[in-house]
Design a protein around this motif. Sequence first.
Motif, PDB file in Angstrom:
ATOM      1  N   LEU A 147       0.784  -1.238   0.000  1.00  0.00           N
ATOM      2  CA  LEU A 147       0.000   0.000   0.000  1.00  0.00           C
ATOM      3  C   LEU A 147       0.816   1.289   0.000  1.00  0.00           C
ATOM      4  O   LEU A 147       0.247   2.367   0.191  1.00  0.00           O
ATOM      5  CB  LEU A 147      -0.962   0.002   1.205  1.00  0.00           C
ATOM      6  CG  LEU A 147      -2.019  -1.120   1.217  1.00  0.00           C
ATOM      7  CD1 LEU A 147      -2.844  -1.051   2.483  1.00  0.00           C
ATOM      8  CD2 LEU A 147      -2.927  -1.063  -0.001  1.00  0.00           C
ATOM      9  N   THR A 178      -8.914 -14.412  -9.053  1.00  0.00           N
ATOM     10  CA  THR A 178      -9.762 -14.695  -7.892  1.00  0.00           C
ATOM     11  C   THR A 178     -11.104 -15.272  -8.354  1.00  0.00           C
ATOM     12  O   THR A 178     -11.456 -15.162  -9.536  1.00  0.00           O
ATOM     13  CB  THR A 178     -10.019 -13.403  -7.112  1.00  0.00           C
ATOM     14  OG1 THR A 178     -10.575 -12.452  -8.016  1.00  0.00           O
ATOM     15  CG2 THR A 178      -8.755 -12.844  -6.495  1.00  0.00           C
ATOM     16  N   GLU A 204     -11.917   0.262   0.120  1.00  0.00           N
ATOM     17  CA  GLU A 204     -10.838  -0.012  -0.824  1.00  0.00           C
ATOM     18  C   GLU A 204      -9.715   0.993  -0.637  1.00  0.00           C
ATOM     19  O   GLU A 204      -9.945   2.194  -0.620  1.00  0.00           O
ATOM     20  CB  GLU A 204     -11.386   0.079  -2.261  1.00  0.00           C
ATOM     21  CG  GLU A 204     -10.335  -0.045  -3.349  1.00  0.00           C
ATOM     22  CD  GLU A 204      -9.557  -1.361  -3.245  1.00  0.00           C
ATOM     23  OE1 GLU A 204     -10.155  -2.420  -3.443  1.00  0.00           O
ATOM     24  OE2 GLU A 204      -8.341  -1.311  -2.925  1.00  0.00           O
ATOM     25  N   SER A 223      -6.915   1.101  -2.699  1.00  0.00           N
ATOM     26  CA  SER A 223      -6.179   1.404  -3.928  1.00  0.00           C
ATOM     27  C   SER A 223      -6.957   2.337  -4.856  1.00  0.00           C
ATOM     28  O   SER A 223      -8.058   1.997  -5.298  1.00  0.00           O
ATOM     29  CB  SER A 223      -5.881   0.085  -4.656  1.00  0.00           C
ATOM     30  OG  SER A 223      -5.692   0.316  -6.026  1.00  0.00           O
ATOM     31  N   ALA A 248      -4.667 -10.264   2.621  1.00  0.00           N
ATOM     32  CA  ALA A 248      -3.767  -9.166   2.234  1.00  0.00           C
ATOM     33  C   ALA A 248      -3.405  -8.285   3.428  1.00  0.00           C
ATOM     34  O   ALA A 248      -2.626  -7.340   3.284  1.00  0.00           O
ATOM     35  CB  ALA A 248      -4.432  -8.318   1.147  1.00  0.00           C
TER      36      ALA A 248
HETATM   37  N1  SAH Z   1     -12.074  -9.235  -3.561  1.00  0.00           N
HETATM   38  C1  SAH Z   1     -11.436  -9.082  -4.854  1.00  0.00           C
HETATM   39  C2  SAH Z   1      -9.985  -8.606  -4.783  1.00  0.00           C
HETATM   40  C3  SAH Z   1      -9.039  -9.353  -3.889  1.00  0.00           C
HETATM   41  S1  SAH Z   1      -7.413  -8.633  -3.896  1.00  0.00           S
HETATM   42  C4  SAH Z   1     -11.591 -10.345  -5.657  1.00  0.00           C
HETATM   43  O1  SAH Z   1     -11.988 -11.349  -5.089  1.00  0.00           O
HETATM   44  O2  SAH Z   1     -11.316 -10.313  -6.855  1.00  0.00           O
HETATM   45  C5  SAH Z   1      -7.395  -7.693  -2.386  1.00  0.00           C
HETATM   46  C6  SAH Z   1      -8.212  -6.433  -2.430  1.00  0.00           C
HETATM   47  O3  SAH Z   1      -8.124  -5.803  -1.142  1.00  0.00           O
HETATM   48  C7  SAH Z   1      -7.784  -5.379  -3.423  1.00  0.00           C
HETATM   49  O4  SAH Z   1      -8.940  -4.705  -3.878  1.00  0.00           O
HETATM   50  C8  SAH Z   1      -6.902  -4.474  -2.571  1.00  0.00           C
HETATM   51  O5  SAH Z   1      -6.686  -3.202  -3.118  1.00  0.00           O
HETATM   52  C9  SAH Z   1      -7.691  -4.454  -1.290  1.00  0.00           C
HETATM   53  N2  SAH Z   1      -6.937  -4.115  -0.065  1.00  0.00           N
HETATM   54  C10 SAH Z   1      -5.795  -4.695   0.358  1.00  0.00           C
HETATM   55  N3  SAH Z   1      -5.429  -4.196   1.570  1.00  0.00           N
HETATM   56  C11 SAH Z   1      -6.385  -3.292   1.909  1.00  0.00           C
HETATM   57  C12 SAH Z   1      -6.589  -2.447   3.036  1.00  0.00           C
HETATM   58  N4  SAH Z   1      -5.740  -2.445   4.068  1.00  0.00           N
HETATM   59  N5  SAH Z   1      -7.683  -1.642   3.051  1.00  0.00           N
HETATM   60  C13 SAH Z   1      -8.554  -1.654   2.017  1.00  0.00           C
HETATM   61  N6  SAH Z   1      -8.409  -2.436   0.920  1.00  0.00           N
HETATM   62  C14 SAH Z   1      -7.339  -3.236   0.854  1.00  0.00           C
END
Ligand code: SAH
Length: 353
Positions: free
Chosen positions: A28, A49, A114, A116, A156
Amino acid sequence: MSLHHLITDRIRASGPISIAEYMTECLLHPQYGYYTTRDPLGRAGDFITAPEISQMFGELIGLALAQCWIDQGRPPAITLAELGPGRGTLMADALRAAASVPGFTKAAHIVLIEASPTLRSLQQQALAGHDVTWTDSISDLPEQPLFLIANEFFDALPIRQFIRDENLWRERRVGVQDGTLGFGLGTPMPQPGLAHRLADTADGDLVEHCAPLTAITESIAARIAAHGGAALIIDYGDWRTLGDTLQAIRDHAPVDPLIDPGQCDLTAHVDFEALALAATPCQYTRLTPQGMFLERLGITNRAQTLAKSLSGPHLDEMVAAHRRLTHPEEMGNLFKVIGLYPAQAAPPPGLNP
Ligand code: SAH
């Protein structure tokens, strides 16, 4: 300047950092973070995913949450939230399917959590035509019934790792040696947060601890307990993890987590026991393999219906997607589902108390 430089400079200046600090920078960092700078999902990205494999995944989740809403007396104003929605595919599929449930989407205020900016803009495109609010933090969610989905979000979140040393713990940290990042161990210290792990570990065992998992789950559970709702949390991991599960993926293959900070996805298994413990005062369901959950929700019927209008490679793709999501040798067993729901309510469909 690269993230590798930034991290080595920081470590040289102020000493080794925890794995949690390393993960946070890698994923991040506002300028160089993995999620901040790209869309990592899909065949052309680093990993794929479940919602990107087939529309069936999001559709079934949408209908499951709508069923929870019906079971709880159709509250007229709810939050429909997703944690880490990636490209927004899951939510788009869920809303399309749940539109067949009278009143549900009208009652729902959609909130996406989110971090990002890149993925936020993809989510905006995927959900064009819907009224959507974005936020950084779960604590911003309004005080009303909460229906929430999180797929591959908790994996994550940054973890710390500790190695047991008699009745103390040494933290595994990231340091620098000869210009290269490497793992080292801190001095043995007591860790009150790991007191319960003294019973099931031996000298030398490695355990992981994810502080944000606890904080985020407590926030979700407090809303569901106070106002109603349900959460479906899907991820890879197990009931109480033991050992090093930190993993880096680039171009669909595992790589060394320290090799190229910010250029690979970093994850760790979700400790569903820690999640369940943080979920009181809610109830939580049994941890259920994703394949079993989707079968119970009727994925095979849905696949058969969709298959009727397909032929050739499109039909083959659908059959492969069904297998990939459900088969024990693919995602079926590796990924697990847990549901959170209020006391006195029925558990979410497909999950048992
Ligand atoms: N749920 C989605 C994406 C999974 S990837 C799918 O199944 O396709 C992980 C997601 O979590 C991404 O959108 C990433 O940007 C978000 N993310 C990761 N760490 C985060 C945090 N601390 N706060 C908010 N969003 C986060």
